[in-house]
Design a protein around this motif. Structure first.
Motif, PDB file in Angstrom:
ATOM      1  N   PHE A  45       1.106  -1.168  -0.074  1.00  0.00           N
ATOM      2  CA  PHE A  45       0.036   0.034  -0.117  1.00  0.00           C
ATOM      3  C   PHE A  45       0.834   1.342  -0.130  1.00  0.00           C
ATOM      4  CE2 PHE A  45      -2.439  -3.466   2.174  1.00  0.00           C
ATOM      5  CZ  PHE A  45      -3.356  -3.525   1.495  1.00  0.00           C
ATOM      6  N   LEU A  46       2.122   1.215   0.342  1.00  0.00           N
ATOM      7  CA  LEU A  46       2.897   2.197   0.305  1.00  0.00           C
ATOM      8  C   LEU A  46       3.490   2.724  -1.233  1.00  0.00           C
ATOM      9  CD1 LEU A  46       5.063   1.391   3.443  1.00  0.00           C
ATOM     10  CD2 LEU A  46       3.087   2.551   3.505  1.00  0.00           C
ATOM     11  N   LYS A  47       3.478   3.823  -1.315  1.00  0.00           N
ATOM     12  CA  LYS A  47       4.049   4.584  -2.432  1.00  0.00           C
ATOM     13  C   LYS A  47       4.548   6.082  -2.259  1.00  0.00           C
ATOM     14  CE  LYS A  47      -0.494   5.873  -4.010  1.00  0.00           C
ATOM     15  NZ  LYS A  47      -1.767   5.705  -4.556  1.00  0.00           N
ATOM     16  N   PRO A  48       5.520   6.531  -3.066  1.00  0.00           N
ATOM     17  CA  PRO A  48       5.881   7.752  -2.849  1.00  0.00           C
ATOM     18  C   PRO A  48       4.853   8.814  -2.976  1.00  0.00           C
ATOM     19  CG  PRO A  48       7.321   6.814  -4.414  1.00  0.00           C
ATOM     20  CD  PRO A  48       6.180   5.747  -4.120  1.00  0.00           C
ATOM     21  N   GLY A  49       4.776   9.815  -2.229  1.00  0.00           N
ATOM     22  CA  GLY A  49       3.697  10.951  -2.188  1.00  0.00           C
ATOM     23  C   GLY A  49       2.702  10.635  -1.163  1.00  0.00           C
ATOM     24  N   LEU A  50       2.622   9.340  -0.631  1.00  0.00           N
ATOM     25  CA  LEU A  50       1.415   8.959   0.195  1.00  0.00           C
ATOM     26  C   LEU A  50       1.563   9.635   1.495  1.00  0.00           C
ATOM     27  CD1 LEU A  50      -0.995   6.957   0.611  1.00  0.00           C
ATOM     28  CD2 LEU A  50       0.753   5.518   2.034  1.00  0.00           C
ATOM     29  N   GLU A  51       0.825  10.460   1.892  1.00  0.00           N
ATOM     30  CA  GLU A  51       0.565  11.167   3.257  1.00  0.00           C
ATOM     31  C   GLU A  51       0.463  10.246   4.423  1.00  0.00           C
ATOM     32  OE1 GLU A  51       0.281  14.826   3.734  1.00  0.00           O
ATOM     33  OE2 GLU A  51       0.666  14.904   1.683  1.00  0.00           O
ATOM     34  N   LEU A  52       1.259  10.551   5.374  1.00  0.00           N
ATOM     35  CA  LEU A  52       1.237   9.937   6.650  1.00  0.00           C
ATOM     36  C   LEU A  52       0.960  10.936   7.677  1.00  0.00           C
ATOM     37  CD1 LEU A  52       4.748   8.072   5.529  1.00  0.00           C
ATOM     38  CD2 LEU A  52       2.352   7.263   5.617  1.00  0.00           C
ATOM     39  N   ARG A  53       0.660  10.139   9.144  1.00  0.00           N
ATOM     40  CA  ARG A  53       0.484  11.102  10.253  1.00  0.00           C
ATOM     41  C   ARG A  53       1.487  10.511  11.134  1.00  0.00           C
ATOM     42  NH1 ARG A  53      -2.746   9.035  14.191  1.00  0.00           N
ATOM     43  NH2 ARG A  53      -3.142   7.293  12.823  1.00  0.00           N
ATOM     44  N   LEU A  54       2.136  11.990  11.812  1.00  0.00           N
ATOM     45  CA  LEU A  54       3.075  11.976  12.677  1.00  0.00           C
ATOM     46  C   LEU A  54       2.157  11.928  14.201  1.00  0.00           C
ATOM     47  CD1 LEU A  54       5.578  14.415  11.448  1.00  0.00           C
ATOM     48  CD2 LEU A  54       5.663  11.812  11.313  1.00  0.00           C
ATOM     49  N   ARG A  55       2.667  11.202  15.378  1.00  0.00           N
ATOM     50  CA  ARG A  55       2.122  11.158  16.511  1.00  0.00           C
ATOM     51  C   ARG A  55       3.181  11.237  17.649  1.00  0.00           C
ATOM     52  NH1 ARG A  55      -2.084   6.529  17.681  1.00  0.00           N
ATOM     53  NH2 ARG A  55      -3.446   7.803  16.565  1.00  0.00           N
ATOM     54  N   ARG A  56       3.181  12.191  18.467  1.00  0.00           N
ATOM     55  CA  ARG A  56       4.106  12.197  19.438  1.00  0.00           C
ATOM     56  C   ARG A  56       3.960  11.273  20.385  1.00  0.00           C
ATOM     57  NH1 ARG A  56       7.863  12.849  21.815  1.00  0.00           N
ATOM     58  NH2 ARG A  56       7.634  14.806  23.382  1.00  0.00           N
ATOM     59  N   GLU A  57       4.966  10.447  21.165  1.00  0.00           N
ATOM     60  CA  GLU A  57       4.913   9.571  22.220  1.00  0.00           C
ATOM     61  C   GLU A  57       5.624   9.873  23.216  1.00  0.00           C
ATOM     62  OE1 GLU A  57       5.706   5.420  20.785  1.00  0.00           O
ATOM     63  OE2 GLU A  57       3.925   5.350  19.515  1.00  0.00           O
ATOM     64  N   ALA A  58       5.475  10.841  23.834  1.00  0.00           N
ATOM     65  CA  ALA A  58       6.347  11.405  25.036  1.00  0.00           C
ATOM     66  C   ALA A  58       6.142  10.382  26.306  1.00  0.00           C
ATOM     67  CB  ALA A  58       5.547  12.801  25.597  1.00  0.00           C
ATOM     68  N   TRP A  59       5.245   9.717  26.375  1.00  0.00           N
ATOM     69  CA  TRP A  59       5.438   8.603  27.339  1.00  0.00           C
ATOM     70  C   TRP A  59       6.442   7.373  27.054  1.00  0.00           C
ATOM     71  CZ3 TRP A  59       4.337   4.351  24.933  1.00  0.00           C
ATOM     72  CH2 TRP A  59       3.369   4.324  23.612  1.00  0.00           C
ATOM     73  N   ASN A  60       6.979   7.530  25.971  1.00  0.00           N
ATOM     74  CA  ASN A  60       7.901   6.331  25.413  1.00  0.00           C
ATOM     75  C   ASN A  60       8.882   6.271  26.182  1.00  0.00           C
ATOM     76  OD1 ASN A  60       9.927   4.913  24.027  1.00  0.00           O
ATOM     77  ND2 ASN A  60       8.706   5.019  22.030  1.00  0.00           N
ATOM     78  N   HIS A  61       9.358   5.235  27.146  1.00  0.00           N
ATOM     79  CA  HIS A  61      10.143   5.058  28.030  1.00  0.00           C
ATOM     80  C   HIS A  61      11.491   4.966  27.309  1.00  0.00           C
ATOM     81  CE1 HIS A  61       8.951   0.873  27.729  1.00  0.00           C
ATOM     82  NE2 HIS A  61      10.254   0.630  28.059  1.00  0.00           N
ATOM     83  N   HIS A  62      11.589   4.401  26.140  1.00  0.00           N
ATOM     84  CA  HIS A  62      12.715   4.180  25.231  1.00  0.00           C
ATOM     85  C   HIS A  62      13.575   5.645  24.855  1.00  0.00           C
ATOM     86  CE1 HIS A  62      12.854  -0.260  25.582  1.00  0.00           C
ATOM     87  NE2 HIS A  62      11.649  -0.080  25.178  1.00  0.00           N
ATOM     88  N   ASP A  63      12.517   6.507  24.545  1.00  0.00           N
ATOM     89  CA  ASP A  63      12.874   7.827  23.828  1.00  0.00           C
ATOM     90  C   ASP A  63      11.641   8.723  24.354  1.00  0.00           C
ATOM     91  OD1 ASP A  63      13.742   9.988  22.523  1.00  0.00           O
ATOM     92  OD2 ASP A  63      13.476   8.938  20.422  1.00  0.00           O
ATOM     93  N   PRO A  64      11.993   9.727  25.102  1.00  0.00           N
ATOM     94  CA  PRO A  64      11.093  10.639  25.548  1.00  0.00           C
ATOM     95  C   PRO A  64      10.753  11.689  24.101  1.00  0.00           C
ATOM     96  CG  PRO A  64      12.990  11.223  26.697  1.00  0.00           C
ATOM     97  CD  PRO A  64      12.935   9.829  25.986  1.00  0.00           C
TER      98      PRO A  64
END
Length: 128
Positions: A45-64
């Motif tokens: 389903f992936l192709k160049p130009g495909l819009e994606l969504r970014l979501r913060r994971e401030a609770w992520n204990h591996h990387d705040p």
């Protein structure tokens, strides 16, 4: 034209946001962790130009500063830990960002690579 430098290297020299300031060029970053998140099922389903969504994971204990990347409801992976601080800050500030696929390399079974393009959208009003 897109920059592939570490964001903090060039953002420090970019003019502060003003009504007449030029837009920031898009960042191009590799997607980290694709093979850990259903890569083979999502790959067709992936192709160049495909819009994606970014979501913060401030609770992520591996990387705040973690920023997860989603296609629809599926997590594709994360922005690289070495390059996510600036984008995490923008998301925390509520800045408008556009994320999309810039390029694909190989397929998921052979360690497919996804290059992301992240663009900070211009504000509609100047900062005072």
């Amino acid at each position: 034209m897109a920059l592939s430098l570490h964001p903090t290297r060039w953002l420090a020299h970019w003019p502060r946001w003003r009504a007449n300031a030029p837009p920031l060029p898009p960042l191009e970053l590799p997607l980290a962790g694709l093979r850990h998140h259903r890569a083979a099922a999502i790959w067709p389903f992936l192709k160049p130009g495909l819009e994606l969504r970014l979501r913060r994971e401030a609770w992520n204990h591996h990387d705040p500063q973690a920023v997860a990347v989603y296609y629809r409801q599926e997590k594709l992976g994360y922005l690289p830990r070495t390059d996510n601080a600036t984008i995490a800050r923008w998301l925390d500030q509520g800045r408008a960002l556009r994320a999309s696929i810039a390029a694909l390399g190989a397929d998921a079974e052979r360690g497919g690579r996804v290059l992301l393009r992240v663009q900070l959208l211009q504000r509609t009003h100047p900062v005072t």
